[in-house]
Design a protein around this motif. Structure first.
Motif, PDB file in Angstrom:
ATOM      1  N   ARG A  41       0.827  -1.121  -0.116  1.00  0.00           N
ATOM      2  CA  ARG A  41       0.047   0.085  -0.321  1.00  0.00           C
ATOM      3  C   ARG A  41       1.005   1.241  -0.076  1.00  0.00           C
ATOM      4  O   ARG A  41       1.861   1.429   1.155  1.00  0.00           O
ATOM      5  N   THR A  59       1.916   5.158  -0.532  1.00  0.00           N
ATOM      6  CA  THR A  59       1.529   6.519  -0.671  1.00  0.00           C
ATOM      7  C   THR A  59       2.345   7.560  -1.681  1.00  0.00           C
ATOM      8  O   THR A  59       1.651   8.503  -1.985  1.00  0.00           O
ATOM      9  N   PRO A 100       3.230   7.024  -5.529  1.00  0.00           N
ATOM     10  CA  PRO A 100       2.940   6.127  -7.059  1.00  0.00           C
ATOM     11  C   PRO A 100       4.317   5.713  -7.465  1.00  0.00           C
ATOM     12  O   PRO A 100       5.178   6.505  -7.385  1.00  0.00           O
ATOM     13  N   ASP A 128      -4.982  -1.344 -14.356  1.00  0.00           N
ATOM     14  CA  ASP A 128      -5.573  -0.712 -13.194  1.00  0.00           C
ATOM     15  C   ASP A 128      -7.039  -1.552 -12.949  1.00  0.00           C
ATOM     16  O   ASP A 128      -7.248  -2.509 -13.382  1.00  0.00           O
ATOM     17  N   GLY A 179      -2.857   7.210 -10.159  1.00  0.00           N
ATOM     18  CA  GLY A 179      -3.885   7.764  -8.867  1.00  0.00           C
ATOM     19  C   GLY A 179      -3.932   6.572  -7.895  1.00  0.00           C
ATOM     20  O   GLY A 179      -3.714   5.655  -8.006  1.00  0.00           O
ATOM     21  N   GLU A 180      -5.022   6.932  -7.029  1.00  0.00           N
ATOM     22  CA  GLU A 180      -5.543   6.236  -6.020  1.00  0.00           C
ATOM     23  C   GLU A 180      -6.023   4.898  -6.522  1.00  0.00           C
ATOM     24  O   GLU A 180      -6.910   4.985  -7.450  1.00  0.00           O
ATOM     25  N   THR A 185      -6.175   0.308  -6.825  1.00  0.00           N
ATOM     26  CA  THR A 185      -5.269  -1.203  -7.054  1.00  0.00           C
ATOM     27  C   THR A 185      -4.976  -1.505  -8.292  1.00  0.00           C
ATOM     28  O   THR A 185      -5.726  -1.222  -9.492  1.00  0.00           O
ATOM     29  N   THR A 216      -1.357  -1.454  -4.275  1.00  0.00           N
ATOM     30  CA  THR A 216      -2.535  -0.390  -3.876  1.00  0.00           C
ATOM     31  C   THR A 216      -1.734   0.773  -3.778  1.00  0.00           C
ATOM     32  O   THR A 216      -0.847   0.908  -3.005  1.00  0.00           O
ATOM     33  N   VAL A 217      -2.288   2.038  -4.507  1.00  0.00           N
ATOM     34  CA  VAL A 217      -1.812   3.231  -4.314  1.00  0.00           C
ATOM     35  C   VAL A 217      -2.871   4.038  -3.408  1.00  0.00           C
ATOM     36  O   VAL A 217      -4.204   4.104  -3.770  1.00  0.00           O
ATOM     37  N   ALA A 218      -2.569   4.405  -2.091  1.00  0.00           N
ATOM     38  CA  ALA A 218      -3.520   4.452  -1.131  1.00  0.00           C
ATOM     39  C   ALA A 218      -3.556   6.228  -0.981  1.00  0.00           C
ATOM     40  O   ALA A 218      -3.093   6.959  -1.907  1.00  0.00           O
ATOM     41  N   GLY A 219      -4.399   6.624  -0.196  1.00  0.00           N
ATOM     42  CA  GLY A 219      -4.555   8.105   0.257  1.00  0.00           C
ATOM     43  C   GLY A 219      -3.213   8.784   0.435  1.00  0.00           C
ATOM     44  O   GLY A 219      -2.307   8.278   0.773  1.00  0.00           O
ATOM     45  N   VAL A 244      -1.326  10.476  -1.788  1.00  0.00           N
ATOM     46  CA  VAL A 244      -0.549  10.236  -2.999  1.00  0.00           C
ATOM     47  C   VAL A 244       0.388  11.635  -3.361  1.00  0.00           C
ATOM     48  O   VAL A 244      -0.076  12.654  -3.400  1.00  0.00           O
TER      49      VAL A 244
END
Length: 206
Positions: free
Chosen positions: A47, A49, A51, A74, A101-102, A104, A126-129, A131
Motif C-alpha cells: 500500500r 502513498t 506512486p 488498473d 492515482g489512488e 488497486t 495499491t496506491v492509497a490516500g 498520494v
C-alpha cells in the motif's frame, strides 16, 4: 533334451526393483528448470502513498529479453502505459509513463524458462490516500507465486495485458505426485517379497 531355466537371484530382483523405481522418479527433474519470481518492486500487497515510477521483477534464472513481458493494469483492467521491458540478467523492469492515482493495480508477467516452458503470473498492489505526485519506487519482497503454462502457449508482448486483477491461472508439467511415489513403493515391496519367497523355496527343495 531339457533346457534348464535359471531362477532369478535376490540380487537381480532387487536391482530390477531399484531400476523401476528410478524410472518412476525421473520425471521430477524437468520441473526444477521452471523459472520463478523471487522479488518485486512494488511487491504483492504493498500500500503505497507514493506512486511508483517503475516496476522491477527479479527471477531465479536469467531472462531472455525476446520473451519477457511485464504489463500494468488498473482496477478497470485498463492497460497503464509503460515502456518496453528492459532486462538485466535475472531482472526485468518497465517504466510507468503516467502518474498513478489512488486504486488497486495488477502487475502481470510472462517469461520463458530455461526448459522452454512459458511461465506467467500476476499480483496486486495499491496506491492509497495521500498520494505524492512526485513519484517514487518501493522495494519490499513479494510473495507472488508464478505459474506455468503448457509449452504450446504462445508468448506475445501483448498477452499479459489481458490478465485480470486475479492472479493468473496456469498449468504445466511437474514431477510425480503422491500416487507415483506410492506406486514405486508398492512395486519395491512386491518384488522384494517375491525374492524372499523364491529363496525360501530353493532352501526347502535342497
Amino acid at each position: 533334451m531339457h533346457t534348464r531355466f535359471r531362477r532369478p537371484t535376490a540380487a537381480a530382483l532387487v536391482a530390477a526393483t531399484l531400476a523401476a523405481a528410478a524410472l518412476l522418479l525421473v520425471p521430477a527433474a524437468p520441473a526444477a528448470a521452471h523459472n520463478t519470481l523471487r522479488a518485486a518492486s512494488p511487491a504483492e500487497g504493498d500500500r503505497l502513498t507514493t506512486p511508483p515510477t517503475r516496476v522491477t521483477l527479479e527471477f531465479a534464472q536469467r531472462l531472455d529479453p525476446a520473451f519477457t513481458t511485464i504489463a500494468l493494469t488498473d482496477a478497470a483492467r485498463r492497460k497503464v502505459p509503460t515502456g518496453a521491458p528492459t532486462v538485466d540478467g535475472t531482472k526485468g523492469t518497465v517504466t510507468v509513463d503516467e502518474t498513478l492515482g489512488e486504486g488497486t493495480y495488477t502487475v502481470a508477467y510472462r517469461i520463458v524458462s530455461a526448459d522452454g516452458h512459458p511461465v506467467q503470473g500476476s499480483y496486486r498492489f495499491t496506491v492509497a490516500g495521500g498520494v505524492d505526485t512526485d513519484g517514487g519506487a518501493t522495494a519490499t519482497p513479494p510473495s507472488a507465486a508464478p505459474t506455468a503454462t503448457p509449452p504450446s502457449a504462445a508468448v506475445a508482448p501483448s498477452a499479459a495485458a489481458s490478465v485480470g486483477p486475479a492472479a493468473a491461472s496456469a498449468t504445466g508439467s511437474g514431477g510425480p505426485g503422491t500416487g507415483a511415489v506410492l506406486l514405486a513403493a508398492g512395486v519395491l515391496v512386491a518384488v522384494l517379497g517375491g525374492a524372499a519367497l523364491l529363496l525360501r523355496r530353493r532352501r526347502e527343495t535342497r
